[in-house]
Each structure stands twice: as structure tokens, then as C-alpha cells.
Design a protein around this motif. Structure first.
Motif, PDB file in Angstrom:
ATOM      1  N   SER A  51      44.321  27.826  38.941  1.00  7.13           N
ATOM      2  CA  SER A  51      42.865  27.776  38.743  1.00  7.13           C
ATOM      3  C   SER A  51      42.318  29.200  38.849  1.00  7.13           C
ATOM      4  N   THR A  53      40.031  29.906  41.015  1.00  8.22           N
ATOM      5  CA  THR A  53      39.895  30.096  42.455  1.00  8.22           C
ATOM      6  C   THR A  53      41.206  30.622  43.052  1.00  8.22           C
ATOM      7  N   LEU A  56      41.793  34.234  42.019  1.00  9.55           N
ATOM      8  CA  LEU A  56      41.005  35.191  42.820  1.00  9.55           C
ATOM      9  C   LEU A  56      41.651  35.398  44.187  1.00  9.55           C
ATOM     10  N   ALA A  80      33.175  29.795  44.342  1.00 11.80           N
ATOM     11  CA  ALA A  80      34.606  30.076  44.533  1.00 11.80           C
ATOM     12  C   ALA A  80      34.875  31.572  44.695  1.00 11.80           C
ATOM     13  N   THR A  81      34.055  32.418  44.070  1.00 11.92           N
ATOM     14  CA  THR A  81      34.263  33.870  44.183  1.00 11.92           C
ATOM     15  C   THR A  81      34.180  34.287  45.653  1.00 11.92           C
ATOM     16  N   VAL A 122      31.323  40.109  38.868  1.00 10.72           N
ATOM     17  CA  VAL A 122      31.556  38.852  38.138  1.00 10.72           C
ATOM     18  C   VAL A 122      30.858  38.935  36.781  1.00 10.72           C
ATOM     19  N   MET A 124      29.295  37.178  34.471  1.00 10.91           N
ATOM     20  CA  MET A 124      28.734  35.822  34.380  1.00 10.91           C
ATOM     21  C   MET A 124      28.307  35.473  32.953  1.00 10.91           C
ATOM     22  N   SER A 172      39.808  31.974  34.764  1.00 11.97           N
ATOM     23  CA  SER A 172      39.909  30.520  34.898  1.00 11.97           C
ATOM     24  C   SER A 172      40.131  29.933  33.517  1.00 11.97           C
ATOM     25  N   ASN A 174      39.760  26.512  33.160  1.00  8.09           N
ATOM     26  CA  ASN A 174      39.348  25.118  33.365  1.00  8.09           C
ATOM     27  C   ASN A 174      38.602  24.612  32.129  1.00  8.09           C
TER      28      ASN A 174
HETATM   29  C1  LIG Z   1      32.565  32.913  38.029  1.00  2.52           C
HETATM   30  C2  LIG Z   1      33.618  31.932  38.423  1.00  2.52           C
HETATM   31  N1  LIG Z   1      34.535  32.305  39.334  1.00  2.52           N
HETATM   32  C3  LIG Z   1      35.510  31.460  39.717  1.00  2.52           C
HETATM   33  C4  LIG Z   1      35.613  30.189  39.203  1.00  2.52           C
HETATM   34  C5  LIG Z   1      36.686  29.276  39.679  1.00  2.52           C
HETATM   35  O1  LIG Z   1      37.511  28.813  38.650  1.00  2.52           O
HETATM   36  P1  LIG Z   1      38.274  27.414  38.786  1.00  2.52           P
HETATM   37  O2  LIG Z   1      37.269  26.323  38.615  1.00  2.52           O
HETATM   38  O3  LIG Z   1      39.272  27.435  37.680  1.00  2.52           O
HETATM   39  O4  LIG Z   1      38.909  27.393  40.115  1.00  2.52           O
HETATM   40  C6  LIG Z   1      34.689  29.760  38.258  1.00  2.52           C
HETATM   41  C7  LIG Z   1      34.791  28.408  37.693  1.00  2.52           C
HETATM   42  O5  LIG Z   1      33.898  27.735  37.282  1.00  2.52           O
HETATM   43  C8  LIG Z   1      33.657  30.646  37.874  1.00  2.52           C
HETATM   44  O6  LIG Z   1      32.724  30.280  36.987  1.00  2.52           O
END
Ligand SMILES: Cc1ncc(COP(=O)(O)O)c(C=O)c1O
Length: 394
Positions: A51, A53, A56, A80-81, A122, A124, A172, A174
Motif C-alpha cells: 500500500s 501507507t 511510506l 496515512a502520511t 505531499v 496532493m 499508492s 489503490n
Molecule cells: C497522500 C496520500 N498518502 C498516502 C496514502 C496511503 O495510500 P494507501 O491507501 O495505498 O495506503 C494515500 C491514499 O489514499 C494518499 O492519498
């Protein structure tokens, strides 16, 4: 944002026919993706994880971040960051964003203390951070930079690729991202040491599966720490190898749509969010900023009435720091003895969090409206969005 279809099905069928669904030994898909993704972003090393997460977190382990360290994260990012920082045992420090909706370089510099070890800019909604300024600050204070490119997979910044600019980058894959395998992630880095340490965090037996040519890795003291298992499977590797072939064309299309619609908005008297690298970014979101929240909400409603969806970043739940409950409530782990907020090593690195501590960010987030782009949008759909923007701007 992504596309998925027949090509992925064929690739997985081939994989299942071969029976080689474990990445090590006879598997080839993950290895191929790691090689090609590293090359795509211009990084020497890439390791798939489960993932964004885990990417990171494992990158932070790879970089050697841990208790006693502060890591600066922006006020607008998925939680998650910041939680990845806690998972590594360090303390997240929250800095304001600017009108690009990404980390404000000025506030970043103000948040640096003698405990600061790393920065996580990040990118975004596909909009890159001002990486030139951020890297300059990082170099000035000798800080590590881990780019969170989870929402900017495949995008660039002034000719460089996102995730490949800092010391490490995390992605990610996802369901919501530019490339997807359902759930997935990867970290990249230019450092062999960070790659090897991060790989142990991804897979506690990494040194067993990835022996150094000509020597066993069993003796490598620095790699004999307790890792985890965030290992990817060949199924994810196979899907991503197909997705990688599509990403450039998709982003190019979205960038063109975004630039066309941005001009429509500007001609209609709207103000744009700050785009730090229009030519190279992902193009996944068009952003406007208004003087007052009320105007932003009215604009969003008027677009909605014309079947064009848009949203205020303020409304995206756990992407705004005020909604990061584990942090706002200082609940840094499942067990108090492991909680970074309670660890003696972090005593001097602790900071106070409060809902109004990044007021500038809240102000910007509640005055901005984001319109998602899609690579499947036809010319006539783009024209309809343009017409809706014109009407809503009146
Ligand atoms: C900016 C950011 N960081 C980290 C993540 C974490 O990714 P994941 O959902 O694959 O763990 C996301 C996921 O939506 C995110 O948008």
C-alpha cells in the motif's frame, strides 16, 4: 482516474497458467515492475509494498528515521502520511499549505527545529509541491526528503519525475490512484542502504530472498532487525506492468483537458489555485480558489446542477489535519509502551496539536474547489464541462 481491462485479464491469465504467483524464485512480474518503475521515476532502487501507507513507513525505516526525530508533514494530506511517521517511532510536525494546496515552503522553514530529521512533501491531487524551494531548504538544514507521491503517480515537476526528486518517494496503487492493482504501493530511493533497510521492513526475510551476488546476506549486521511482511504478489506485479504502459498517455490527456478548462475558467474571471508545474504535473484535478467559502460552495453547487462533479478539499474528511484523530488525540500506537508520544526518546521532540494551529490551511481548503479530470473524457464531455464552468462563474 485509472483504466483497467482486457490487457490485465490476459496478463493474469498467463500468470495463473504458469502457476508462478510468488514473487521470488521463478516469479518475474514484481521484479520487472520494480525495474521499470524505478527507471520511470529516475530512481536507482524500487521496492513494491502492499500500500502507499506501507511504502511510506518502510521508506522511513530505510532512511533511518525513528524515535527522537521530528518529521514535517503538510496540513492537507491523507492521514496515512502522518501516521507512517508514528509507525516509524518519530513525531509528525504539521506545517501549513499554500495556495497550491501543497506544503508551504515558508512555513516549512519556520517549523524546522534541531530535532527535525525529515520532510514529507505531499503532491496532493496530482499537483506537485514547489520542489525547488523544498529541496533548497532541505539541503540548507541537512534534512531528508521523502516525497509522498501517492496522489501523483506518474506525474512530473519541471522535467523531473515525482517521487524521484527527494531522497526517497512513496506511491499508492489503490483503487483511487492513477495506476491501480486494487491495493498496492512501492517506495523508490537513490540510496542502496535505504533500499536494503526499507526492503527488510517490507519483508523480514528480504536478505534471504535477495542475496548479494557472490555473498550471503545473513552476515549483514545492519539488516538483522525485525522486519514485517508487506510483500507484493505477482498478481499485483502483473497488473501494474500493464498499467505502466498506459500511464503516460492518460496523464498527457488529462493535462491537456486541465489546461484547456483552466483557460476557460480564467477567461470567465475565476482565480486558479497555484499550479507549481502545469507542463509536467498529473493534470488529474483542476482547481479554483474563491475569496469566500460561500462563493466556493455556490460554484460547486452550480457545477453539480450541470452534472459536473467537484468538491471542496475541506470536505474530504481525513485529508485535513483536524480530522486526524490518532494525532489530535495523541494515540500514537496500539500499546502505550510503543506509543511515540510517550517514548522517553521523543520527550524533547514532542509538539502540541490543536484544531486551529494551521488556520491558513483551513482558510485555503475551504475556499478552493477541485474538479476531477478523467482520461476517458471525450472532446464533447470537455466542452460540456467548459460550458458548466462558464455558467457557474457568472
Ligand atoms: C497522500 C496520500 N498518502 C498516502 C496514502 C496511503 O495510500 P494507501 O491507501 O495505498 O495506503 C494515500 C491514499 O489514499 C494518499 O492519498
Amino acid at each position: 482516474m485509472y483504466r483497467i481491462g482486457e490487457a490485465e485479464v490476459k496478463r493474469i491469465q498467463k500468470l495463473f497458467d504458469s502457476g508462478k504467483i510468488f514473487r521470488y524464485g521463478s516469479g518475474e512480474e514484481c521484479e520487472m515492475f520494480e525495474k521499470n518503475w524505478g527507471r520511470y521515476v529516475g530512481a536507482d532502487y524500487c521496492r513494491m509494498a502492499r500500500s502507499g501507507t506501507s511504502a511510506l513507513y518502510t521508506a522511513l525505516v530505510g532512511l533511518g528515521v525513528g524515535p527522537g526525530d521530528q518529521v514535517i508533514v503538510p496540513a492537507y494530506t491523507y492521514m496515512a502520511t502522518a501516521l507512517a511517521v508514528l509507525a516509524a517511532g518519530a513525531i509528525p510536525v504539521i506545517a501549513d499549505i499554500d495556495k497550491s494546496l501543497t506544503l508551504c515552503p515558508k512555513d516549512l522553514e519556520q517549523k524546522i527545529t534541531k530535532h527535525t530529521r525529515a520532510i514529507i512533501p505531499v503532491h496532493m491531487v496530482g499537483v506537485p509541491c514547489h520542489m525547488k524551494k523544498i529541496m533548497k531548504i532541505a539541503n540548507k538544514y541537512n534534512l531528508l526528503v521523502l516525497e509522498d507521491a501517492c496522489q501523483a503517480v506518474g506525474g512530473g515537476y519541471e522535467g523531473e519525475m515525482l517521487g524521484g526528486i527527494g531522497h526517497a518517494g512513496a506511491f499508492s496503487f489503490n483503487f483511487y490512484k492513477n495506476m491501480t492493482c486494487g491495493e498496492g504501493g512501492a517506495f523508490v530511493t537513490h540510496s542502496k542502504a535505504a533500499f536494503e533497510r526499507g526492503s527488510v521492513a517490507v519483508d523480514c526475510c528480504s536478505f534471504y530472498w535477495n542475496p548479494e551476488e557472490g555473498e550471503g546476506r545473513e552476515e549483514r549486521e545492519e539488516l538483522q532487525f525485525a522486519g514485517n511482511n508487506f510483500r507484493a504478489s505477482e498478481v499485483e506485479g502483473a497488473i501494474l506492468n500493464v498499467q505502466l504502459k498506459r500511464i503516460k498517455g492518460m496523464l498527457q490527456k488529462m493535462r491537456e483537458h486541465k489546461q484547456e478548462l483552466l483557460q476557460v475558467g480564467l477567461d470567465a474571471g475565476l482565480k486558479s489555485i497555484k499550479n507549481n508545474s502545469l507542463k509536467y504535473e498529473c493534470g488529474t484535478h483542476l482547481g479554483f480558489i474563491f475569496k469566500k467559502e460561500k462563493q466556493a460552495r455556490a460554484f460547486r453547487d452550480k457545477l453539480g446542477a450541470q452534472a459536473v462533479s467537484s468538491f471542496l478539499p475541506m470536505d474530504t474528511g481525513r485529508h485535513v489535519y483536524t480530522r486526524w484523530e490518532p494525532i489530535m488525540r495523541y494515540q500514537g500506537a496500539h500499546h502505550p509502551a510503543l506509543d511515540p508520544f510517550k517514548l522517553p526518546a521523543n520527550r524533547k521532540a514532542l509538539v502540541k496539536y490543536s484544531p486551529d494551529m494551521c488556520q491558513d490551511s483551513l482558510n485555503i481548503l475551504s475556499r478552493a474547489v477541485l474538479v476531477p479530470m478523467h482520461a476517458n473524457n471525450t472532446k464533447s464531455r470537455v466542452r460540456r464541462i467548459a460550458a458548466a464552468i462558464r455558467t457557474a462563474a457568472e
